[in-house]
Design a protein around this motif. Structure first.
Motif, PDB file in Angstrom:
ATOM      1  N   ASN A   2       0.840  -1.188   0.000  1.00  0.00           N
ATOM      2  CA  ASN A   2       0.000   0.000   0.000  1.00  0.00           C
ATOM      3  C   ASN A   2       0.871   1.233   0.000  1.00  0.00           C
ATOM      4  N   ILE A   3       0.553   2.220  -0.850  1.00  0.00           N
ATOM      5  CA  ILE A   3       1.270   3.486  -0.869  1.00  0.00           C
ATOM      6  C   ILE A   3       0.232   4.557  -0.640  1.00  0.00           C
ATOM      7  N   ASN A   4       0.367   5.299   0.440  1.00  0.00           N
ATOM      8  CA  ASN A   4      -0.704   6.173   0.896  1.00  0.00           C
ATOM      9  C   ASN A   4      -0.580   7.623   0.472  1.00  0.00           C
ATOM     10  N   SER A   5       0.550   8.054  -0.039  1.00  0.00           N
ATOM     11  CA  SER A   5       0.676   9.450  -0.419  1.00  0.00           C
ATOM     12  C   SER A   5       1.638   9.591  -1.587  1.00  0.00           C
ATOM     13  N   HIS A   6       1.500  10.713  -2.297  1.00  0.00           N
ATOM     14  CA  HIS A   6       2.367  10.982  -3.445  1.00  0.00           C
ATOM     15  C   HIS A   6       3.811  11.131  -3.006  1.00  0.00           C
ATOM     16  N   ASP A   7       4.030  11.791  -1.869  1.00  0.00           N
ATOM     17  CA  ASP A   7       5.398  11.984  -1.376  1.00  0.00           C
ATOM     18  C   ASP A   7       6.036  10.652  -1.066  1.00  0.00           C
ATOM     19  N   HIS A   8       5.209   9.777  -0.419  1.00  0.00           N
ATOM     20  CA  HIS A   8       5.749   8.482  -0.067  1.00  0.00           C
ATOM     21  C   HIS A   8       6.054   7.678  -1.329  1.00  0.00           C
ATOM     22  N   GLU A   9       5.192   7.868  -2.381  1.00  0.00           N
ATOM     23  CA  GLU A   9       5.388   7.156  -3.632  1.00  0.00           C
ATOM     24  C   GLU A   9       6.717   7.530  -4.263  1.00  0.00           C
ATOM     25  N   GLU A  10       7.074   8.834  -4.187  1.00  0.00           N
ATOM     26  CA  GLU A  10       8.307   9.279  -4.808  1.00  0.00           C
ATOM     27  C   GLU A  10       9.526   8.678  -4.136  1.00  0.00           C
ATOM     28  N   GLN A  11       9.379   8.301  -2.822  1.00  0.00           N
ATOM     29  CA  GLN A  11      10.514   7.757  -2.102  1.00  0.00           C
ATOM     30  C   GLN A  11      10.677   6.269  -2.356  1.00  0.00           C
ATOM     31  N   LYS A  12       9.661   5.664  -2.915  1.00  0.00           N
ATOM     32  CA  LYS A  12       9.730   4.237  -3.159  1.00  0.00           C
ATOM     33  C   LYS A  12      10.635   3.934  -4.346  1.00  0.00           C
ATOM     34  N   ASP A  13      11.171   2.727  -4.345  1.00  0.00           N
ATOM     35  CA  ASP A  13      11.939   2.249  -5.471  1.00  0.00           C
ATOM     36  C   ASP A  13      10.998   2.120  -6.675  1.00  0.00           C
ATOM     37  N   PRO A  14      11.426   2.538  -7.894  1.00  0.00           N
ATOM     38  CA  PRO A  14      10.559   2.455  -9.068  1.00  0.00           C
ATOM     39  C   PRO A  14       9.990   1.058  -9.296  1.00  0.00           C
ATOM     40  N   GLN A  15      10.784   0.030  -9.007  1.00  0.00           N
ATOM     41  CA  GLN A  15      10.286  -1.321  -9.185  1.00  0.00           C
ATOM     42  C   GLN A  15       9.115  -1.611  -8.246  1.00  0.00           C
ATOM     43  N   GLN A  16       9.172  -1.058  -7.011  1.00  0.00           N
ATOM     44  CA  GLN A  16       8.078  -1.270  -6.063  1.00  0.00           C
ATOM     45  C   GLN A  16       6.813  -0.570  -6.544  1.00  0.00           C
ATOM     46  N   ILE A  17       6.973   0.641  -7.090  1.00  0.00           N
ATOM     47  CA  ILE A  17       5.810   1.376  -7.579  1.00  0.00           C
ATOM     48  C   ILE A  17       5.167   0.632  -8.745  1.00  0.00           C
ATOM     49  N   ILE A  18       5.996   0.152  -9.681  1.00  0.00           N
ATOM     50  CA  ILE A  18       5.465  -0.583 -10.822  1.00  0.00           C
ATOM     51  C   ILE A  18       4.790  -1.866 -10.361  1.00  0.00           C
ATOM     52  N   SER A  19       5.403  -2.536  -9.408  1.00  0.00           N
ATOM     53  CA  SER A  19       4.812  -3.766  -8.877  1.00  0.00           C
ATOM     54  C   SER A  19       3.449  -3.492  -8.249  1.00  0.00           C
ATOM     55  N   ALA A  20       3.354  -2.383  -7.505  1.00  0.00           N
ATOM     56  CA  ALA A  20       2.078  -2.019  -6.896  1.00  0.00           C
ATOM     57  C   ALA A  20       1.039  -1.691  -7.961  1.00  0.00           C
ATOM     58  N   PHE A  21       1.464  -1.032  -9.030  1.00  0.00           N
ATOM     59  CA  PHE A  21       0.542  -0.716 -10.120  1.00  0.00           C
ATOM     60  C   PHE A  21       0.020  -1.994 -10.764  1.00  0.00           C
ATOM     61  N   LEU A  22       0.923  -2.947 -11.004  1.00  0.00           N
ATOM     62  CA  LEU A  22       0.516  -4.213 -11.619  1.00  0.00           C
ATOM     63  C   LEU A  22      -0.412  -5.004 -10.713  1.00  0.00           C
ATOM     64  N   ASP A  23      -0.216  -4.878  -9.408  1.00  0.00           N
ATOM     65  CA  ASP A  23      -1.066  -5.583  -8.454  1.00  0.00           C
ATOM     66  C   ASP A  23      -2.377  -4.873  -8.197  1.00  0.00           C
ATOM     67  N   GLY A  24      -2.548  -3.668  -8.757  1.00  0.00           N
ATOM     68  CA  GLY A  24      -3.785  -2.920  -8.550  1.00  0.00           C
ATOM     69  C   GLY A  24      -3.904  -2.322  -7.167  1.00  0.00           C
ATOM     70  N   LEU A  25      -2.770  -1.981  -6.538  1.00  0.00           N
ATOM     71  CA  LEU A  25      -2.782  -1.497  -5.165  1.00  0.00           C
ATOM     72  C   LEU A  25      -2.649   0.017  -5.060  1.00  0.00           C
ATOM     73  N   LEU A  26      -2.465   0.705  -6.186  1.00  0.00           N
ATOM     74  CA  LEU A  26      -2.355   2.159  -6.131  1.00  0.00           C
ATOM     75  C   LEU A  26      -3.741   2.791  -6.109  1.00  0.00           C
ATOM     76  N   THR A  27      -3.820   3.935  -5.447  1.00  0.00           N
ATOM     77  CA  THR A  27      -5.074   4.693  -5.468  1.00  0.00           C
ATOM     78  C   THR A  27      -5.230   5.350  -6.829  1.00  0.00           C
ATOM     79  N   GLU A  28      -6.394   5.950  -7.068  1.00  0.00           N
ATOM     80  CA  GLU A  28      -6.626   6.611  -8.345  1.00  0.00           C
ATOM     81  C   GLU A  28      -5.635   7.746  -8.549  1.00  0.00           C
ATOM     82  N   GLU A  29      -5.385   8.508  -7.479  1.00  0.00           N
ATOM     83  CA  GLU A  29      -4.434   9.614  -7.580  1.00  0.00           C
ATOM     84  C   GLU A  29      -3.028   9.097  -7.856  1.00  0.00           C
TER      85      GLU A  29
END
Length: 477
Positions: A2-29
């Motif tokens: 789960n990624i709860n904020s845009h700021d927190h998203e920017e601190q994540k590793d790009p692979q983690q963000i992509i993985s979360a997107f593929l898993d459908g775990l990102l919010t609409e924003e």
């Protein structure tokens, strides 16, 4: 994850963000933010595509470890007793759904990114957005007289197919065959946009429609006018001030003011007559102002435009003997001859100087000839029973392929993709003379010349050819 904020998203590793997107775990924003990063960051795009490819392969492999059960049957079992759910079934279903979602998302994103990249590299032009499928041939330049071209992304040489795009002729003349059946003589300086095989846009300069095949619709537009032709011959001039002159020589055309900006032109399949149109008959000419309003009427003047005779192939040099079919072995051509076990046959006519085909017949003779840009074929043709396709072609290996073997159709009611209609001009039952500069369409060493009377339905087609000559000839200058 789960990624709860845009700021927190920017601190994540790009692979983690992509993985979360593929898993459908990102919010609409977060999804919107991630898609924006794909548009702006090439490294992120490359990583996403790499991970998406790997993920899809894994989903596919895992989904194939055991067969999926019948979904309707499985659904009834689950509703009947939720305590007996097979975890493997749920897992497989989830994998299949995830794979479909991921692949769908990938396609949508790639299309979006491709569109953005195209818009960045090719800004929207002020005129004529071309509406045919990318890479689909629309026309061919078949003859030039002292032509000097401005090099554009789409400009090509004689004998090479032209896909939709701009042709800018600085000086001289060019004869252009639209594969839908219309022939245009263009005189420089001129800027002509090819939209499709039956549609063009004249930005400036002058042209004449000098030939059409039987009943055929062709649309020619300017910034302010739409001209719809039903097999008419006419001339059009657009001057630098965007004023236009229309001269109709044969047949009639329908003219209206353009209903939209040039970059919003109708697609190639829209051929309905625009509203508030006027009909212009043979012998009439109309002058239009910059806004497309009629200014004056006068008599048509053919002398202001290039003519078909200026491009005609010259007479054969010397006495070219006609092919004597009695000296050749007539063979079936490829799988097409007698296809679907339909009847096919032939006979020699005109003391061997002619060939008659009937049924569902494709017949060939071995000629072993080099076809050059100046190669011409001429012959007489007649037909008593129209089939789907009547015509001829060349081949090097006796293996017909619609993608590579160009059929010159001269008669027939079927319009098949990849077969141009510009020579489909026969009508009636009498002999008609054809003279075609085949080297503008087909070059190289050719082993066979084939003729056809194609009819896959009732096999009643007939084709008669006589006085067939092949020779090298220049054009009339």
């Amino acid at each position: 994850m789960n990624i709860n904020s845009h700021d927190h998203e920017e601190q994540k590793d790009p692979q983690q963000i992509i993985s979360a997107f593929l898993d459908g775990l990102l919010t609409e924003e977060e999804n919107l933010s991630f898609l924006a990063s794909l548009e702006s960051d090439e490294a992120t795009r490359n990583l996403f595509l790499e991970m998406m490819n790997t993920d899809s392969l894994l989903q596919w492999e895992q989904g194939q470890t055991e067969p999926l059960p019948d979904l309707i049957h499985a659904s009834s079992e689950i509703n009947a007793d939720t305590t007996n759910i097979d975890p493997g079934v749920v897992s497989a279903r989830k994998q299949l759904a995830m794979m479909r979602y991921a692949l769908g998302a990938t396609i949508a994103i790639c299309v979006c990114l491709a569109g953005l990249l195209i818009m960045e590299s090719h800004p929207t032009p002020a005129v004529a957005q071309f509406d045919s499928s990318d890479g689909v041939p629309a026309a061919m330049i078949i003859e030039e007289h002292d032509a000097v071209w401005e090099q554009t992304e789409w400009t090509q040489d004689v004998s090479k197919p032209l896909v939709p795009g701009w042709l800018k002729l600085k000086s001289g003349r060019a004869l252009i065959d639209f594969l839908g059946g219309t022939t245009i003589a263009l005189q420089g300086p001129a800027a002509l946009g090819l939209n499709a095989n039956n549609r063009a846009y004249l930005k400036s300069g002058r042209l004449a429609v000098v030939g059409t095949s039987r009943t055929h619709e062709f649309t020619l537009t300017t910034e302010n006018l739409t001209i719809l032709s039903q097999s008419a011959n006419f001339g059009l001039i657009v001057n630098p001030e965007k004023q236009a002159e229309l001269h109709v020589f044969e047949g009639s055309v329908t003219v209206s003011q353009s209903q939209s900006q040039p970059d919003e032109q109708p697609t190639q399949n829209q051929v309905s007559v625009p509203v508030d149109s006027i009909k212009v008959e043979a012998g009439q000419s109309i002058i239009f102002d910059q806004s497309g309003q009629e200014v004056a009427r006068q008599l048509a003047n053919r002398s202001e435009f290039p003519t078909r005779s200026q491009f005609s192939v010259a007479d054969p040099p010397g006495d070219i003997p006609a092919i004597n079919f009695a000296e050749y072995q007539i063979k079936p051509y490829s799988f097409q001859d007698g296809q679907y076990e339909l009847p096919t046959d032939y006979q020699l006519i005109e003391q061997g100087k002619g060939l008659r085909l009937w049924g569902n017949a494709w017949k060939m003779i071995e000629i072993n000839r080099e076809i050059t840009p100046d190669t011409v074929i001429e012959f007489d043709f007649r037909c008593a029973h129209e089939g789907q396709i009547h015509g001829f072609g060349f081949d090097s290996d006796n293996e017909y392929d619609a993608r590579t073997n160009y059929v010159f159709q001269i008669y027939g009611y079927e319009v098949r993709p990849g077969i141009g209609q510009q020579f489909n001009t026969y009508s009636g039952t009498d002999w008609k003379r054809f003279r075609i500069r085949v080297g503008r369409y087909h070059v190289g060493k050719q082993r066979y010349l084939y003729f056809l009377a194609d009819e896959d339905v009732i096999a009643r087609a007939e084709s008669q050819f006589r006085n067939v000559r092949i020779y090298e000839a220049p054009t009339n200058q």
